[in-house]
Scaffold this motif. Sequence first.
Motif, short mmCIF file in Angstrom:
data_model
loop_
_atom_site.label_atom_id
_atom_site.label_comp_id
_atom_site.label_asym_id
_atom_site.label_seq_id
_atom_site.Cartn_x
_atom_site.Cartn_y
_atom_site.Cartn_z
N ARG A 13 -18.30 30.30 -41.87
CA ARG A 13 -18.03 31.21 -42.79
C ARG A 13 -18.48 31.43 -44.09
O ARG A 13 -18.99 32.40 -44.82
N ALA A 14 -18.53 30.03 -44.66
CA ALA A 14 -18.56 30.12 -46.07
C ALA A 14 -19.75 28.93 -46.45
O ALA A 14 -19.90 28.69 -47.57
N GLY A 15 -20.87 28.43 -45.48
CA GLY A 15 -21.57 27.56 -45.67
C GLY A 15 -21.09 26.09 -45.57
O GLY A 15 -20.06 25.84 -45.47
N SER A 16 -22.06 25.17 -45.69
CA SER A 16 -21.69 23.75 -45.58
C SER A 16 -20.77 23.25 -46.65
O SER A 16 -20.56 23.68 -47.48
N LEU A 17 -20.10 22.07 -46.06
CA LEU A 17 -19.00 21.36 -47.14
C LEU A 17 -19.77 20.25 -46.95
O LEU A 17 -20.19 19.51 -46.13
N GLU A 18 -19.16 19.54 -48.24
CA GLU A 18 -19.83 18.20 -48.44
C GLU A 18 -18.86 16.83 -47.75
O GLU A 18 -19.39 16.08 -47.43
N PHE A 19 -17.71 17.21 -47.81
CA PHE A 19 -16.94 16.06 -47.20
C PHE A 19 -15.69 16.87 -46.33
O PHE A 19 -15.28 17.90 -46.91
N VAL A 20 -15.35 16.08 -45.35
CA VAL A 20 -13.82 16.42 -44.78
C VAL A 20 -12.92 15.10 -44.89
O VAL A 20 -13.34 13.89 -44.30
N ASP A 21 -12.10 15.06 -45.76
CA ASP A 21 -11.23 13.94 -46.10
C ASP A 21 -9.79 14.21 -45.39
O ASP A 21 -9.16 14.93 -45.14
N VAL A 22 -9.77 13.02 -44.51
CA VAL A 22 -8.67 12.90 -43.56
C VAL A 22 -7.46 11.78 -44.08
O VAL A 22 -6.53 11.38 -43.45
N GLY A 23 -7.64 11.77 -45.37
CA GLY A 23 -6.71 10.91 -45.89
C GLY A 23 -6.67 9.35 -45.77
O GLY A 23 -7.68 8.97 -45.28
N GLY A 24 -5.59 8.45 -46.11
CA GLY A 24 -5.60 7.07 -45.81
C GLY A 24 -4.41 6.83 -45.12
O GLY A 24 -4.06 7.19 -43.74
N GLY A 25 -3.45 6.17 -45.62
CA GLY A 25 -2.23 5.70 -44.88
C GLY A 25 -2.53 4.43 -43.91
O GLY A 25 -1.41 4.20 -42.96
N PHE A 26 -3.61 3.79 -43.98
CA PHE A 26 -3.68 2.87 -43.00
C PHE A 26 -2.49 1.66 -43.28
O PHE A 26 -2.73 1.16 -44.31
N GLY A 27 -1.74 1.44 -42.22
CA GLY A 27 -0.66 0.38 -42.59
C GLY A 27 -1.20 -1.17 -42.55
O GLY A 27 -2.31 -1.41 -42.13
N VAL A 28 -0.11 -1.73 -43.10
CA VAL A 28 -0.31 -3.29 -43.07
C VAL A 28 0.92 -3.98 -42.45
O VAL A 28 2.23 -3.13 -42.41
#
Length: 426
Positions: free
Chosen positions: A228-243
């Motif tokens: 609908r609005a053209g290409s996006l540079e990125f899709v950010d899915v966050g972090g939160g990777f556990g230790v």
Amino acid sequence: MTTTGDGGPAVRRLAEWDADDLLELAAEYDTPLYVIDRDRVTENCARIREAFPDAHVDYAMKAHAGQAVLRTVREAGLGAECASAGEVERAFDAGFAGDRIRYTAVNPPGRDLDRVVERWREHPGLTVTVGAADTVDRLRERGFDGRLCVRANPGVGAGHHEKVQTGADAKFGIPIERVADLAAGWADEFELVGVHAHAGSGISGDDLPAHRELVSRMGDLTREIESRAGSLEFVDVGGGFGVPYREDEPPLDLDAVAAATREAVGDTDATLSIEPGRYVVADAGVLLTRVNTVKRARDATVVGVDAGMTTLLRPAMYDAYHAIRNLSADADGAEGAGDATGSRETTPVTVAGPICESADVLCEQRPLSRPRRGEILAVGNAGAYGYEMSNTYNSRPRPAEVALSGTTVRLARRRETIPDLTELER
């Protein structure tokens, strides 16, 4: 010890820190004392970049925003994800370029927006992430028309505690079903560069199905916006990777997480973006604390130490587990050196701080080499959300922090004093 590529061991346990070295630091710099190992930060960054070779990686500064860490992260090639104007300033101070800084606003105060927009005028590559249409109105009022990322609320959360499961919390982001319409309208006025979501903090193997669902929904959202609005540079899915905070917990299989993330996001021209924080610094830090009192109570042996909930808030805030080790007992005998309990007789103890709150305990009924007054205990996995959440409740100054790099030790933050606490008062 599990190893992965050039990123060093997959997890650094508290038992692997050298007791004699830590005791020397406690003797020289006093306690409570945070210790951060910059080499370990570098290793963790390398492992993330190896697992996500095609992704854009920003470090979530809220985990640890000290300059020693930030400069190490920048040198490792990561960008900076900032939750406040203060963190934006810290990122610039650490040498991050404007196009490597992303400001992720959550109900931002006006003075934050004023400062960030001012910085954007100087550095137009800076990206602003918004989680409410109201925030876009406030940016527009300030003359901002630059790089805009939209935070979605995908309705899926995960993490080690309900207080950090952000993906389904109404506080965070715009309901995902509304994002495409809003983003399509904003694309004409701003430089629409990406979409963002974050499931939560401390995601473990049990949480991965929820994380994959979040990523899948974000992939669908990205494709809808692009149509609908053209290409996006990125899709950010966050972090939160556990230790693994507990000694018997296995490390997160980061390669498996990366593969599942790439599969879940699906086909899109947008670059996958992640923003780890805890994973970068948690096992790179320890907290050293000195025993000041040992007393036998009715149902427990209470070991009083000079670090408490003002020094390390996580146990009181989240009922979080941190490994604890009696370094002095370890150093007493070669047989027990490097062991979490040492060679001395072990006994269940409650380690309590000096704060006038019953929640001010670092552990309860934990088997430790029997502590004695004056001995030094180490608290593991203190690099993430340790110093950042420290505070001056009960008018207790915050601790010092030293940074290690190879054989070099540097005082990264001096110890606060009582005059520091009253300096701003009139």
